[in-house]
Every structure is written in C-alpha cells, then in structure tokens.
Enzyme design. Structure first.
Site, mmCIF file in Angstrom:
data_model
loop_
_atom_site.group_PDB
_atom_site.id
_atom_site.type_symbol
_atom_site.label_atom_id
_atom_site.label_comp_id
_atom_site.label_asym_id
_atom_site.label_seq_id
_atom_site.Cartn_x
_atom_site.Cartn_y
_atom_site.Cartn_z
ATOM 1 N N LYS A 106 1.060 4.144 -2.862
ATOM 2 C CA LYS A 106 0.654 5.506 -2.535
ATOM 3 C C LYS A 106 1.767 6.525 -2.776
ATOM 4 O O LYS A 106 1.504 7.664 -3.181
ATOM 5 C CB LYS A 106 0.170 5.567 -1.083
ATOM 6 C CG LYS A 106 -1.171 4.866 -0.855
ATOM 7 C CD LYS A 106 -2.260 5.386 -1.778
ATOM 8 C CE LYS A 106 -3.646 4.957 -1.350
ATOM 9 N NZ LYS A 106 -4.685 5.404 -2.307
ATOM 10 N N ALA A 119 -11.954 7.725 9.175
ATOM 11 C CA ALA A 119 -12.504 6.438 9.591
ATOM 12 C C ALA A 119 -13.431 5.922 8.500
ATOM 13 O O ALA A 119 -14.481 6.501 8.244
ATOM 14 C CB ALA A 119 -13.257 6.591 10.903
ATOM 15 N N TYR A 173 0.835 -1.207 0.000
ATOM 16 C CA TYR A 173 0.000 0.000 0.000
ATOM 17 C C TYR A 173 0.870 1.257 0.000
ATOM 18 O O TYR A 173 0.628 2.205 -0.757
ATOM 19 C CB TYR A 173 -0.897 -0.050 1.240
ATOM 20 C CG TYR A 173 -1.862 1.079 1.414
ATOM 21 C CD1 TYR A 173 -3.025 1.159 0.659
ATOM 22 C CD2 TYR A 173 -1.648 2.051 2.383
ATOM 23 C CE1 TYR A 173 -3.940 2.189 0.851
ATOM 24 C CE2 TYR A 173 -2.551 3.088 2.592
ATOM 25 C CZ TYR A 173 -3.694 3.150 1.820
ATOM 26 O OH TYR A 173 -4.595 4.174 2.023
#
Length: 303
Positions: A170, A199, A166
């Site tokens: 990114k 969230a 990830y």
C-alpha cells in the site's frame, strides 16, 4: 458548486464484485459513466475465482439504466489486463477513469509469514495497479485526459501489526502515484490515492459491531468520486471513513546541517530532536526537493 458528472466517460474498477469496489462502480454509473466491472471473484485471501460477482454488479447497473460490462481477469495477469482494456476500447472507444481497488489479505506477523504470501499480496495490490495503469496509459496520453486512483491504506501510511506485506504494497502505491502524477501532468492525467476506512468482508471479525456500523463503506465513495472527477486535484492522498475526509502527506522537516567530521554520528545522535522538529516542515513536490534542501543548507554553512 460544481456538479460531478461522468456522462460520456468510461471507467474501469477492479475488485468491483463486492465491498467498496462494487459501491465505486455503482456510484460512477449512477453519475453517467460506462463501467467495466472487474472482479476475479475470489475469496479475501485471493483463492478461487468466479465471474458471477462482477456480472451481478453489471446487472445492478443495467437495471438502473446504466451501461456496464463484466470482466473476470486477475489483475496479476498482464495479458488478461491488456485484454480488459481492449474490451473497454472496443465497446466504448476510450478509458477515462481507473480505480485500482482489487486486493487480498494474507495477514500474519512478519516472523511467521511465508515469503509466498508476501509476494502474492504485493503482486495483487502493487503489480495489479501497475498492470492496469500501464495498459491504459497510452490511451490516456492520446486522449490528453485521464484520472487514476490508487487504493492505499492507513496500514501503508502508518503501519499495523500483522500486515507487513499489505502495508508494504500500500505504501508502494503512494510512491507510484507520486511519480505518475508528475509524468502525467502534461497530458492532464491526474493520479491520486485513497486510504479508506470501511467495514467490508476484509474487516469482518476485526472490529466490534458498533464500529463496523459507523464505518459504512458508502461513506468512502464521495472521496473516490472527487478523486476521479474532471475537477480532481492530482497527487493527493485522500483519507476517508465514517463521513470524515482527510488528506495525508509525506513531509520533510527543515533538518539540521552538521557537516561531515569524525564526530558527526555522535552530534547527529544528540541533534535528533532538532532534526525531527516538525515546525516549518514541507510537502516536497518532487524527490529533488530533499536534495535541494540539503545542498542549500550545506552551501549556507560555508558562507
């Protein structure tokens, strides 16, 4: 104070069937944009798929008086992404805004991670953004206008245990943004990144309830709206969370010139504190500035 208004603009938001993507799509539509809501409808790890998630968001937009179309393409499918852009062109004749938001997680420590999971995360986050940006680029060049947002992450910028795939994807999006902002400048195509702290279903179970409550996804949306507005900057890494907004930068220290001699490695080792000294650091506006700094100091040392 300038009003941010998207009346007459057309936007494509990927991963918009839920979470931040949904809020991005709703916010753009609320300010006048026509929106293609794209979502594969899969789970957090990318498995499965259903067009119903995108359609629900389209229904929300239409119920509020806006215009929207649903699209269930996987951003990893180049042909499907091209068809999605054509869907927008056929319906509304233009694409002004792209929010590359689609993503998945396949978290594990690097030692335990399967290469297939590494590749898939890169494929969705990085190549997904490449596919859509590549498909809209000629339309934006022709229109002499475009606003593109890459969704990066604090994990890419600063690292996080268990997210090497990830984080790599990114940070790659930051590099993509840096070059596209240069290439797009003459066409008024402005390209930015957004590193959200929010969230969503991707963070459920990772954070305590009180922190999740503070990190409402809605607090990230203002940064997105600014980053794709007519008044947007270009080449900015927006960071946003809990109503706080920051800018992240890739910087270069002034460095030290040591020349090249047999003992340069040892002298460099001793000079690491000076080399890394951040006083006077800069934010290069192109990769050439690193070389310019190095050559400038080398030539100065010869005089």
């Amino acid at each position: 104070m300038d009003k941010i208004d998207f009346t007459g603009r057309v936007a494509i938001v990927t991963g918009a069937g839920g979470g931040l993507g949904r809020l991005h799509a709703l916010a753009l539509a609320a300010r006048g944009a026509k929106v293609v809501v794209n979502d594969l409808g899969g789970s957090v790890d990318g498995s499965g798929g259903s067009a119903s998630a995108a359609q629900k968001v389209v229904d929300e937009i239409r119920a509020a008086g806006g215009q929207a179309l649903a699209n269930g393409a996987s951003v990893t499918d180049w042909d499907a992404v091209q068809a999605m852009v054509q869907q927008a062109m056929d319906a509304w004749g233009r694409v002004d805004i792209v929010v590359n938001n689609a993503g998945i997680l396949r978290d594990k420590s690097f030692a335990k991670m399967e290469l297939a999971d590494f590749r898939l995360v890169l494929d969705v986050h990085l190549m997904g953004a490449v596919h859509l940006t590549k498909a809209v680029w000629p339309h934006m060049v022709a229109a002499k206008y475009g606003r593109i947002l890459m969704t990066t992450s604090s994990t890419g910028l600063y690292g996080n245990f268990g997210q090497s795939n990830y984080g790599a994807a990114k940070m790659a999006l930051v590099g993509l943004m840096q070059t596209l902002s240069i290439e797009g400048a003459k066409h008024d195509i402005r390209v930015n990144c957004l590193a959200p702290t929010a969230a969503t279903r991707m963070t459920e179970g990772l954070l305590p309830p009180e922190v999740l409550d503070a990190l409402r996804p809605e607090a990230v949306v203002p940064a997105m709206l600014v980053a794709v507005s007519e008044q947007a900057p270009s080449r900015m890494i927006f960071a946003a969370g809990a109503g706080t907004y920051e800018a992240a930068h890739v910087t270069l220290t002034r460095g030290v010139h040591l020349g090249v001699t047999p003992d340069t490695p040892e002298r460099l080792l001793a000079a690491l504190p000076r080399m890394a000294d951040r006083s006077g650091e800069t934010v290069p506006q192109s990769g050439a500035e690193q070389g310019s700094n190095e050559v400038r100091q080398a030539l100065a040392a010869r005089r």
